[in-house]
Design a protein around this motif. Structure first.
Motif, PDB file in Angstrom:
ATOM      1  N   GLY A 120       0.692  -1.134  -0.035  1.00 33.42           N
ATOM      2  CA  GLY A 120       0.191  -0.077   0.073  1.00 33.42           C
ATOM      3  C   GLY A 120       0.854   1.156   0.000  1.00 33.42           C
ATOM      4  O   GLY A 120       0.304   2.434   0.030  1.00 33.42           O
ATOM      5  N   ASP A 121       2.212   1.044   0.200  1.00 31.55           N
ATOM      6  CA  ASP A 121       2.847   2.362   0.053  1.00 31.55           C
ATOM      7  C   ASP A 121       3.861   2.423  -1.263  1.00 31.55           C
ATOM      8  O   ASP A 121       4.242   3.610  -1.514  1.00 31.55           O
ATOM      9  CB  ASP A 121       4.069   2.220   1.303  1.00 31.55           C
ATOM     10  N   LEU A 122       4.275   1.327  -1.943  1.00 29.43           N
ATOM     11  CA  LEU A 122       4.900   1.344  -2.956  1.00 29.43           C
ATOM     12  C   LEU A 122       4.236   1.430  -4.118  1.00 29.43           C
ATOM     13  O   LEU A 122       3.121   0.783  -4.396  1.00 29.43           O
ATOM     14  CB  LEU A 122       5.715  -0.020  -3.012  1.00 29.43           C
ATOM     15  N   ILE A 123       5.024   2.049  -5.204  1.00 28.90           N
ATOM     16  CA  ILE A 123       4.311   1.942  -6.607  1.00 28.90           C
ATOM     17  C   ILE A 123       3.952   0.647  -7.160  1.00 28.90           C
ATOM     18  O   ILE A 123       4.733  -0.165  -6.961  1.00 28.90           O
ATOM     19  CB  ILE A 123       5.237   2.712  -7.381  1.00 28.90           C
ATOM     20  N   ASP A 124       3.036   0.521  -7.578  1.00 28.86           N
ATOM     21  CA  ASP A 124       2.497  -0.924  -8.055  1.00 28.86           C
ATOM     22  C   ASP A 124       1.897  -0.825  -9.400  1.00 28.86           C
ATOM     23  O   ASP A 124       1.615   0.278 -10.085  1.00 28.86           O
ATOM     24  CB  ASP A 124       1.147  -1.501  -7.123  1.00 28.86           C
ATOM     25  N   MET A 125       1.920  -1.642 -10.191  1.00 32.66           N
ATOM     26  CA  MET A 125       1.594  -1.975 -11.656  1.00 32.66           C
ATOM     27  C   MET A 125       1.089  -3.405 -11.943  1.00 32.66           C
ATOM     28  O   MET A 125       1.428  -4.421 -11.441  1.00 32.66           O
ATOM     29  CB  MET A 125       2.852  -1.393 -12.478  1.00 32.66           C
ATOM     30  N   ALA A 126       0.342  -3.437 -13.134  1.00 35.71           N
ATOM     31  CA  ALA A 126       0.023  -4.695 -13.515  1.00 35.71           C
ATOM     32  C   ALA A 126       0.565  -4.958 -14.819  1.00 35.71           C
ATOM     33  O   ALA A 126       0.270  -4.055 -15.925  1.00 35.71           O
ATOM     34  CB  ALA A 126      -1.709  -4.572 -13.402  1.00 35.71           C
ATOM     35  N   PHE A 127       0.782  -6.194 -15.473  1.00 42.43           N
ATOM     36  CA  PHE A 127       1.170  -6.377 -16.715  1.00 42.43           C
ATOM     37  C   PHE A 127       0.109  -7.370 -17.244  1.00 42.43           C
ATOM     38  O   PHE A 127      -0.285  -8.339 -16.615  1.00 42.43           O
ATOM     39  CB  PHE A 127       2.666  -7.310 -16.517  1.00 42.43           C
ATOM     40  N   ASP A 128      -0.196  -7.285 -18.576  1.00 48.96           N
ATOM     41  CA  ASP A 128      -0.994  -8.072 -19.185  1.00 48.96           C
ATOM     42  C   ASP A 128      -0.469  -8.529 -20.681  1.00 48.96           C
ATOM     43  O   ASP A 128      -0.415  -7.637 -21.622  1.00 48.96           O
ATOM     44  CB  ASP A 128      -2.394  -7.534 -19.468  1.00 48.96           C
ATOM     45  N   GLY A 129       0.474  -9.525 -20.605  1.00 44.62           N
ATOM     46  CA  GLY A 129       1.354  -9.934 -21.857  1.00 44.62           C
ATOM     47  C   GLY A 129       2.525  -8.815 -21.627  1.00 44.62           C
ATOM     48  O   GLY A 129       3.286  -8.552 -21.043  1.00 44.62           O
TER      49      GLY A 129
END
Length: 319
Positions: free
Chosen positions: A60-69
């Motif tokens: 909840g503190d760190l930058i997050d991202m999602a990969f789709d392929g």
């Protein structure tokens, strides 16, 4: 060259999050082409962003991202939602800070400071010409005398207030440099009385006289390696252990601590080194009433005695 590459990468990382926020689901290859880097470099940047974020550095503190392929989407930006751009106040603050560094006697890497100042002044435009007087913290007259002694390589006789012992002492010192640490101005000098290098807070020098003799620090007088803190804990200093509640946990961020143990959700055991037990006693008496001294016993007894004396003075029952 490595420094320039690091600076380029930092600038790219600061702009990468808002760039991706504006383009959810963008292909990594397309983003790399836009940013002028290889796809491999961009993936390395994205991996680095995963461990960047807000203090706490937990879920909840760190930058997050999602990969789709081969597509990427930022799912949490940690507040970096726009490209880095200095406001007028921020630009002026940087100009003032760099001018202060440039004015500090003995400051290393002056060329780098001047280059950075020139770049920011160029970007700030007319704002950089604002009539702001830059002075180091502390009494202006006193500081001017000290700086003059450093530049003229003259010894000083000073009257100094030592807060940890609440005493005034007179000593002759051989000035080495003036520096700024934690927002305060200090004289670093060889103290003939202590026969060691000492830091003297300028605003605690009650009196000083420039002597008609040269400053002569001995060969073993080496400048301190300072970070942000002036006090450096060492093993021979008293170890103090306190039990603190939520209201006094700030001390773990303000003072160097050797150990922090969470006893419960409400109380922590905090161990830190003190310059002396007199300083530790004054620290504890100024903290939240829920703070208790666990060790050493003599500190606990001193705090208890002063607390009882204060209650008695107000006609209160110490029990």
């Amino acid at each position: 060259m490595a420094t320039a590459a690091s600076a380029d990468r930092l600038g790219r990382l600061l702009n990468l999050v808002p760039y991706l926020l504006a383009r959810p689901g963008i292909r990594v290859a397309e983003a790399a082409a836009d940013l002028g880097v290889t796809e491999r470099q961009l993936r390395e940047d994205l991996e680095l962003l995963w461990v960047c974020g807000l203090p706490g550095y937990g879920p909840g503190d760190l930058i997050d991202m999602a990969f789709d392929g081969d597509r990427v989407t930022i799912t949490y930006d940690a507040g970096i939602d726009r490209p880095l751009k200095l406001t007028p106040d921020e630009a002026l603050a940087l100009v003032v800070a760099l001018r202060m560094l440039a004015e500090t006697p003995g400051m290393g890497q002056r060329d780098a400071i001047e280059r950075a100042l020139a770049k920011i002044e160029s970007s700030a435009g007319e704002l950089a010409d604002a009539p702001v007087a830059v002075r180091l913290p502390g009494n202006d007259d006193r500081l001017a005398t000290i700086r003059g002694a450093v530049e003229r390589h003259r010894a000083l006789r000073i009257t100094y207030y030592t807060a940890s012992r609440d005493v005034l002492t007179e000593r002759v010192v051989d000035p080495m440099r003036v520096l700024v640490a934690a927002g305060r101005a200090y004289l670093e000098a060889w103290c003939r009385r202590a026969e060691a290098v000492r830091l003297f807070r300028v605003d605690r020098i009650d009196g000083l006289i420039e002597l008609d003799e040269p400053a002569a620090p001995p060969p073993q007088a080496q400048p301190s390696q300072l970070s942000e803190a002036v006090f450096t804990p060492t093993p021979e200093l008293p170890l103090v252990t306190l039990r603190v509640g939520r209201g006094s946990r700030w001390i773990t961020e303000y003072y160097p601590c050797e150990e922090i143990i969470a006893e419960s959700t409400e109380h922590w055991l905090v161990s830190l080194r003190a310059a002396d037990l007199g300083w530790a006693r004054r620290l504890v008496l100024g903290l939240d009433p829920e703070v208790t001294v666990v060790a050493p016993a003599e500190l606990a007894e001193a705090v208890r005695g002063e607390a009882h004396a204060a209650l008695a003075a107000y006609g209160a029952d110490p029990d």
